[in-house]
Write a protein that holds these residues in place. Sequence first.
Motif, PDB file in Angstrom:
ATOM      1  N   UNK A   1       0.859  -1.172   0.000  1.00 55.39           N
ATOM      2  CA  UNK A   1       0.000   0.000   0.000  1.00 55.39           C
ATOM      3  C   UNK A   1       0.898   1.224   0.000  1.00 55.39           C
ATOM      4  N   UNK A   2       0.684   2.146  -0.922  1.00 57.72           N
ATOM      5  CA  UNK A   2       1.544   3.325  -1.006  1.00 57.72           C
ATOM      6  C   UNK A   2       1.446   4.183   0.245  1.00 57.72           C
ATOM      7  N   UNK A   3       0.352   4.055   0.996  1.00 57.59           N
ATOM      8  CA  UNK A   3       0.182   4.815   2.231  1.00 57.59           C
ATOM      9  C   UNK A   3       0.894   4.150   3.411  1.00 57.59           C
ATOM     10  N   UNK A   4       1.267   2.897   3.257  1.00 58.08           N
ATOM     11  CA  UNK A   4       1.853   2.140   4.355  1.00 58.08           C
ATOM     12  C   UNK A   4       3.353   2.419   4.425  1.00 58.08           C
ATOM     13  N   UNK A   5       3.819   2.786   5.596  1.00 63.54           N
ATOM     14  CA  UNK A   5       5.246   2.878   5.839  1.00 63.54           C
ATOM     15  C   UNK A   5       5.551   2.024   7.052  1.00 63.54           C
ATOM     16  N   UNK A   6       6.806   1.911   7.399  1.00 64.37           N
ATOM     17  CA  UNK A   6       7.184   1.019   8.486  1.00 64.37           C
ATOM     18  C   UNK A   6       6.534   1.431   9.807  1.00 64.37           C
ATOM     19  N   UNK A   7       6.377   2.721  10.062  1.00 62.47           N
ATOM     20  CA  UNK A   7       5.775   3.182  11.313  1.00 62.47           C
ATOM     21  C   UNK A   7       4.304   2.784  11.372  1.00 62.47           C
ATOM     22  N   UNK A   8       3.551   3.103  10.329  1.00 66.78           N
ATOM     23  CA  UNK A   8       2.125   2.761  10.344  1.00 66.78           C
ATOM     24  C   UNK A   8       1.931   1.249  10.358  1.00 66.78           C
ATOM     25  N   UNK A   9       2.802   0.505   9.677  1.00 63.05           N
ATOM     26  CA  UNK A   9       2.719  -0.950   9.669  1.00 63.05           C
ATOM     27  C   UNK A   9       2.926  -1.501  11.077  1.00 63.05           C
ATOM     28  N   UNK A  10       4.001  -1.092  11.732  1.00 66.57           N
ATOM     29  CA  UNK A  10       4.310  -1.611  13.071  1.00 66.57           C
ATOM     30  C   UNK A  10       3.229  -1.211  14.072  1.00 66.57           C
ATOM     31  N   UNK A  11       2.785   0.033  14.030  1.00 62.67           N
ATOM     32  CA  UNK A  11       1.741   0.465  14.971  1.00 62.67           C
ATOM     33  C   UNK A  11       0.436  -0.298  14.753  1.00 62.67           C
ATOM     34  N   UNK A  12       0.104  -0.592  13.513  1.00 60.41           N
ATOM     35  CA  UNK A  12      -1.112  -1.369  13.228  1.00 60.41           C
ATOM     36  C   UNK A  12      -0.982  -2.792  13.771  1.00 60.41           C
ATOM     37  N   UNK A  13       0.197  -3.408  13.617  1.00 60.12           N
ATOM     38  CA  UNK A  13       0.392  -4.761  14.134  1.00 60.12           C
ATOM     39  C   UNK A  13       0.360  -4.766  15.662  1.00 60.12           C
ATOM     40  N   UNK A  14       0.939  -3.748  16.287  1.00 60.52           N
ATOM     41  CA  UNK A  14       0.904  -3.652  17.747  1.00 60.52           C
ATOM     42  C   UNK A  14      -0.544  -3.533  18.222  1.00 60.52           C
ATOM     43  N   UNK A  15      -1.338  -2.721  17.525  1.00 58.38           N
ATOM     44  CA  UNK A  15      -2.747  -2.557  17.890  1.00 58.38           C
ATOM     45  C   UNK A  15      -3.493  -3.886  17.764  1.00 58.38           C
ATOM     46  N   UNK A  16      -3.182  -4.658  16.729  1.00 58.18           N
ATOM     47  CA  UNK A  16      -3.807  -5.975  16.571  1.00 58.18           C
ATOM     48  C   UNK A  16      -3.419  -6.890  17.734  1.00 58.18           C
ATOM     49  N   UNK A  17      -2.133  -6.898  18.081  1.00 53.13           N
ATOM     50  CA  UNK A  17      -1.663  -7.723  19.194  1.00 53.13           C
ATOM     51  C   UNK A  17      -2.351  -7.320  20.499  1.00 53.13           C
ATOM     52  N   UNK A  18      -2.530  -6.025  20.689  1.00 53.95           N
ATOM     53  CA  UNK A  18      -3.183  -5.534  21.900  1.00 53.95           C
ATOM     54  C   UNK A  18      -4.642  -5.990  21.966  1.00 53.95           C
ATOM     55  N   UNK A  19      -5.337  -5.927  20.821  1.00 55.54           N
ATOM     56  CA  UNK A  19      -6.725  -6.387  20.784  1.00 55.54           C
ATOM     57  C   UNK A  19      -6.823  -7.873  21.130  1.00 55.54           C
ATOM     58  N   UNK A  20      -5.896  -8.671  20.618  1.00 56.92           N
ATOM     59  CA  UNK A  20      -5.883 -10.103  20.915  1.00 56.92           C
ATOM     60  C   UNK A  20      -5.638 -10.328  22.405  1.00 56.92           C
ATOM     61  N   UNK A  21      -4.682  -9.611  22.984  1.00 57.85           N
ATOM     62  CA  UNK A  21      -4.378  -9.764  24.411  1.00 57.85           C
ATOM     63  C   UNK A  21      -5.574  -9.363  25.267  1.00 57.85           C
ATOM     64  N   UNK A  22      -6.218  -8.253  24.914  1.00 56.90           N
ATOM     65  CA  UNK A  22      -7.387  -7.807  25.678  1.00 56.90           C
ATOM     66  C   UNK A  22      -8.530  -8.800  25.569  1.00 56.90           C
ATOM     67  N   UNK A  23      -8.758  -9.296  24.364  1.00 56.26           N
ATOM     68  CA  UNK A  23      -9.825 -10.269  24.145  1.00 56.26           C
ATOM     69  C   UNK A  23      -9.554 -11.538  24.949  1.00 56.26           C
TER      70      UNK A  23
END
Length: 99
Positions: free
Chosen positions: A5-27
């Motif tokens: 995705x042209x909008x995706x950079x390493x920062x947005x990619x890593x932060x999105x994955x961290x948010x996913x991991x956090x949702x899994x941990x909370x769930x």
Amino acid sequence: MARHNSEMNVVSFVLARIAEDERVALSSMHRSAGSRRGLSTRGLRETAFKRRLVDDALRGVSWNFTRGGDGDIHAKQPVLGRLAMVYADHPDFDARWVR
């Protein structure tokens, strides 16, 4: 095959994955008790730690160190690419981030 995705950079990619991991941990935390709850708590601490690393990287703090020819420890490369490597199997991962 990665879909870059042209909008995706390493920062947005890593932060999105961290948010996913956090949702899994909370769930997981809400569904389980006992030792699994401990794993979920550790997962939340891990996501907080990773966010701090991203924040440090954005502020120019480098946590990758190497021993230089003079024997002293020197900062080497930013940590963002290394964090992204954890999620190398994700379809949005871009191998250029770790070069």
